[in-house]
Design a protein around this motif. Structure first.
Motif, PDB file in Angstrom:
ATOM      1  N   ALA A  95     -61.458 -32.592   6.658  1.00 37.08           N
ATOM      2  CA  ALA A  95     -60.419 -33.618   6.524  1.00 37.08           C
ATOM      3  C   ALA A  95     -59.478 -33.584   7.716  1.00 37.08           C
ATOM      4  O   ALA A  95     -59.037 -34.629   8.209  1.00 37.08           O
ATOM      5  CB  ALA A  95     -59.647 -33.418   5.228  1.00 37.08           C
ATOM      6  N   ALA A  96     -59.197 -32.399   8.220  1.00 39.67           N
ATOM      7  CA  ALA A  96     -58.311 -32.260   9.379  1.00 39.67           C
ATOM      8  C   ALA A  96     -58.958 -32.870  10.622  1.00 39.67           C
ATOM      9  O   ALA A  96     -58.292 -33.528  11.424  1.00 39.67           O
ATOM     10  CB  ALA A  96     -57.982 -30.791   9.624  1.00 39.67           C
ATOM     11  N   VAL A  97     -60.265 -32.686  10.784  1.00 36.92           N
ATOM     12  CA  VAL A  97     -60.981 -33.249  11.923  1.00 36.92           C
ATOM     13  C   VAL A  97     -60.970 -34.772  11.844  1.00 36.92           C
ATOM     14  O   VAL A  97     -60.713 -35.465  12.832  1.00 36.92           O
ATOM     15  CB  VAL A  97     -62.435 -32.708  11.981  1.00 36.92           C
ATOM     16  CG1 VAL A  97     -63.266 -33.471  13.005  1.00 36.92           C
ATOM     17  CG2 VAL A  97     -62.429 -31.224  12.294  1.00 36.92           C
ATOM     18  N   ILE A  98     -61.225 -35.311  10.664  1.00 32.51           N
ATOM     19  CA  ILE A  98     -61.225 -36.759  10.466  1.00 32.51           C
ATOM     20  C   ILE A  98     -59.827 -37.324  10.736  1.00 32.51           C
ATOM     21  O   ILE A  98     -59.673 -38.360  11.409  1.00 32.51           O
ATOM     22  CB  ILE A  98     -61.720 -37.129   9.049  1.00 32.51           C
ATOM     23  CG1 ILE A  98     -63.208 -36.800   8.938  1.00 32.51           C
ATOM     24  CG2 ILE A  98     -61.466 -38.600   8.752  1.00 32.51           C
ATOM     25  CD1 ILE A  98     -63.767 -36.943   7.534  1.00 32.51           C
ATOM     26  N   GLN A 104     -59.247 -37.328  14.478  1.00 32.63           N
ATOM     27  CA  GLN A 104     -59.989 -38.414  15.122  1.00 32.63           C
ATOM     28  C   GLN A 104     -59.322 -39.770  14.856  1.00 32.63           C
ATOM     29  O   GLN A 104     -59.232 -40.618  15.756  1.00 32.63           O
ATOM     30  CB  GLN A 104     -61.442 -38.439  14.626  1.00 32.63           C
ATOM     31  CG  GLN A 104     -62.271 -37.278  15.126  1.00 32.63           C
ATOM     32  CD  GLN A 104     -63.651 -37.249  14.492  1.00 32.63           C
ATOM     33  OE1 GLN A 104     -63.900 -37.896  13.467  1.00 32.63           O
ATOM     34  NE2 GLN A 104     -64.553 -36.474  15.091  1.00 32.63           N
ATOM     35  N   ALA A 105     -58.857 -39.949  13.644  1.00 34.85           N
ATOM     36  CA  ALA A 105     -58.175 -41.198  13.291  1.00 34.85           C
ATOM     37  C   ALA A 105     -56.886 -41.341  14.095  1.00 34.85           C
ATOM     38  O   ALA A 105     -56.558 -42.434  14.593  1.00 34.85           O
ATOM     39  CB  ALA A 105     -57.889 -41.245  11.795  1.00 34.85           C
ATOM     40  N   GLY A 106     -56.155 -40.250  14.241  1.00 29.43           N
ATOM     41  CA  GLY A 106     -54.915 -40.273  15.022  1.00 29.43           C
ATOM     42  C   GLY A 106     -55.181 -40.627  16.478  1.00 29.43           C
ATOM     43  O   GLY A 106     -54.448 -41.408  17.094  1.00 29.43           O
ATOM     44  N   THR A 107     -56.258 -40.053  17.033  1.00 28.40           N
ATOM     45  CA  THR A 107     -56.634 -40.350  18.413  1.00 28.40           C
ATOM     46  C   THR A 107     -56.989 -41.823  18.564  1.00 28.40           C
ATOM     47  O   THR A 107     -56.584 -42.498  19.518  1.00 28.40           O
ATOM     48  CB  THR A 107     -57.829 -39.462  18.843  1.00 28.40           C
ATOM     49  OG1 THR A 107     -57.449 -38.086  18.719  1.00 28.40           O
ATOM     50  CG2 THR A 107     -58.243 -39.740  20.268  1.00 28.40           C
ATOM     51  N   ARG A 108     -57.764 -42.338  17.600  1.00 22.70           N
ATOM     52  CA  ARG A 108     -58.179 -43.747  17.648  1.00 22.70           C
ATOM     53  C   ARG A 108     -56.973 -44.680  17.527  1.00 22.70           C
ATOM     54  O   ARG A 108     -56.891 -45.694  18.221  1.00 22.70           O
ATOM     55  CB  ARG A 108     -59.191 -44.035  16.529  1.00 22.70           C
ATOM     56  CG  ARG A 108     -59.742 -45.426  16.553  1.00 22.70           C
ATOM     57  CD  ARG A 108     -60.571 -45.680  17.806  1.00 22.70           C
ATOM     58  NE  ARG A 108     -61.081 -47.044  17.794  1.00 22.70           N
ATOM     59  CZ  ARG A 108     -61.158 -47.816  18.847  1.00 22.70           C
ATOM     60  NH1 ARG A 108     -60.820 -47.366  20.030  1.00 22.70           N
ATOM     61  NH2 ARG A 108     -61.616 -49.041  18.759  1.00 22.70           N
TER      62      ARG A 108
END
Length: 137
Positions: free
Chosen positions: A4-7, A10-14
């Motif tokens: 969940a932390a990785v997702i 990634q969402a924050g980066t996007r």
């Protein structure tokens, strides 16, 4: 939990990438909008003059200013010697007064709108008409 932390990362980066792209596109639109206000006529061998477009608040006062400018220019021609510098100064002052009169008149007709492009088109069309008459002679 680590998935969940990785997702989320990634969402924050996007989201950051999309916000940067949005900012860049807004800047491009703002720049494109500015250049569209310039109307450039092209007429064979001619002189181009640039007169700033400013609007007053009272069309009647601006009309009176044009009459005063006409008198000043007429007085320049009636003087003893032809002072070309003074004639040009009075002519350019008169041109500014006429542009201001047209801009003020259009501002009253189109309240709250930027009349720059309308003023440019007005003078461009009259310039075209005058140029056409000159070619016919």
């Amino acid at each position: 939990m680590s998935g969940a932390a990785v997702i989320a990362d990634q969402a924050g980066t996007r989201i950051s990438e999309l916000e940067e792209e949005n900012t860049r596109l807004k800047q491009e639109l703002a720049t494109a909008g500015q250049t569209s206000k310039v109307v450039t006529p092209v007429f064979g061998s001619a002189v181009s003059l640039f007169v700033p477009i400013t609007a007053g608040t009272d069309p009647l006062q601006e009309r009176q200013n044009v009459y005063s400018g006409l008198e000043a220019l007429g007085g320049t021609f009636e003087s003893l010697g032809l002072d070309r510098e003074r004639i040009m100064r009075e002519l350019f002052d008169l041109m500014q007064l006429v542009v201001r009169f047209v801009a003020t008149d259009l501002s009253e007709l189109l309240p709250g709108q930027d009349v720059t492009e309308h003023v440019q088109r007005f003078f461009s069309e009259h310039n075209r008409q005058a140029f056409s008459k000159q070619e016919a002679v």
